[in-house]
Design a protein around this motif. Sequence first.
Motif, PDB file in Angstrom:
ATOM      1  N   ARG A 117      -2.363  -3.470  -7.296  1.00 45.36           N
ATOM      2  CA  ARG A 117      -3.827  -3.732  -6.802  1.00 45.36           C
ATOM      3  C   ARG A 117      -4.175  -5.222  -6.739  1.00 45.36           C
ATOM      4  O   ARG A 117      -4.824  -5.744  -5.716  1.00 45.36           O
TER       5      ARG A 117
ATOM      6  N   GLN B 101       1.491   1.836  -3.592  1.00 45.96           N
ATOM      7  CA  GLN B 101       0.459   2.342  -4.231  1.00 45.96           C
ATOM      8  C   GLN B 101       0.512   4.135  -4.039  1.00 45.96           C
ATOM      9  O   GLN B 101       0.225   4.696  -4.717  1.00 45.96           O
ATOM     10  N   LYS B 102       0.606   4.449  -2.647  1.00 43.77           N
ATOM     11  CA  LYS B 102       0.452   5.823  -2.437  1.00 43.77           C
ATOM     12  C   LYS B 102       1.569   6.550  -3.148  1.00 43.77           C
ATOM     13  O   LYS B 102       1.246   7.719  -3.325  1.00 43.77           O
TER      14      LYS B 102
ATOM     15  N   GLU C 143      -2.362  -6.862  -3.807  1.00 44.61           N
ATOM     16  CA  GLU C 143      -3.032  -6.404  -2.658  1.00 44.61           C
ATOM     17  C   GLU C 143      -4.562  -7.182  -2.608  1.00 44.61           C
ATOM     18  O   GLU C 143      -4.613  -7.863  -1.494  1.00 44.61           O
TER      19      GLU C 143
ATOM     20  N   ARG D 245       0.650  -1.358   0.019  1.00 40.12           N
ATOM     21  CA  ARG D 245      -0.162   0.081   0.103  1.00 40.12           C
ATOM     22  C   ARG D 245       0.869   1.163  -0.096  1.00 40.12           C
ATOM     23  O   ARG D 245       0.529   2.210  -0.463  1.00 40.12           O
TER      24      ARG D 245
ATOM     25  N   ASP E 253     -11.081  -1.376  -4.645  1.00 41.00           N
ATOM     26  CA  ASP E 253     -11.657  -1.437  -3.181  1.00 41.00           C
ATOM     27  C   ASP E 253     -12.695  -2.446  -2.899  1.00 41.00           C
ATOM     28  O   ASP E 253     -12.876  -3.192  -1.877  1.00 41.00           O
TER      29      ASP E 253
END
Length: 453
Positions: free
Chosen positions: A217, A120-121, A220, A117, A172
């Motif tokens: 993603r 990703q940020k 994740e 994550r 999400d």
Amino acid sequence: MALLLLLVAIAAIAWGIGQAKAVKAAQGQLQEFSRRYKPAMDIDRHVRLGEERVQKLLDQEQQLRAEIESAKQGLTRINEELELASDAAFLVEVGYYEPRYDFEDLPSYEAELQRIREKQKAMLREDGTGDNRRAAAFATQSLSFNGSATQGRAAQKKTLKLILRAFNGESDSFVARVSYRNVEAMEKRIRSAFEAINAITQKYDFCELNPRYLELRLQELQLVYEWEEAKQKEKEEQARIREQMREEEKAVREAEKAQQQADKEEAKYQELLQKAEQEVQQASEKDKAKLNAKIEELQRRIAEVEDKKRAISQAMLTKTGHVYIISNVGSFGENVYKIGMTRRLEPMDRVKELGDASVPFPFDVHAMIRTSDAPALENALHKHFDIRRLNLENQRKEFFHVSIDEIRQELDALKDRLGIESELRLTLLADAKEYRMSQAKRKHLEASWQTSN
């Protein structure tokens, strides 16, 4: 002078008349040429026009083919989305999922998820304008709006934020709903959302989502699924430990109760023995023989109680217990055996508990093996027959698809290695009385029903 001018004028008129005749003659020749060669010129013009029309049709055909191909791709995406959207897509036969991470503990999953994550940020913080391929979404070319490059760049930023919000919202949602039944379907849905958004933006050829961000993603999604599965397995392991603790507590309570009972019996026999010894001193020779026999019987019983107390103490201090081999043909079919362990003083109490209302028929006992290290024997049998488990996911389910002969052979091999002192006697056949009587009664009822109809 005037005469000279007159002569010049007459010469000019004559020359003009000659020129007019020459022009007229040339016009006549041009008309004659046009009359003779006009059909050939018309053909060339028509050929040229025809070639231009053919080229135009070819261009139109190429454009139509491109539109048809684009429409086919769009239809394929729509069909995939419709299939994924249907409930049936989540209830298809579950395929085997090969773990990508398979960490040993939950903190490792949490640390890896945090690392993904953070990546990703970092991509989301990058400015995607100017063809910056480090960004989660980037512009593929400069854009001018109202003749202003600055306004075009601002418009691109808004568009990039919009497509990222759309893709992240979809992703999400899929990550939040992932389970063992739909992990592959959710992965396809994330890819489908990525391709659908890029198909729209690439049509105008100015921005697109980054494939590297798509992979993050997907990582994740896979990690969240494995993390949830690991948490579930930890819950099951904790439940197994709690069940084992409850079983141990029952064994301890039984041992304490048995110890108290043995103490009472010993106290009673000691009291009777003292009384008999006092009576024998005052008894006649005739009564002494009878009292001595009573004393011997009381001493024997006291010795038995002492042995019982030592066995109880040993069971409480060591791993002494029973490994049982049981079956339930009516509930699970032939050649399915439960291999379990109990440290209760009355091991059949555990078997009776297993055959309560949770199964339609009681269990048949094929072996009840007492050993000084019951957990070791149980674990050795489980390890040997591990691949034959009915439930390969939940280790608490101790049912194995084996034959009783295979169990006996493995017990013989383990006897010396584990120092099992008790005799290994196995009952080969399962009585399954209630099941067999139910089957016979069912056949009788079916025959009666067919006769009456």
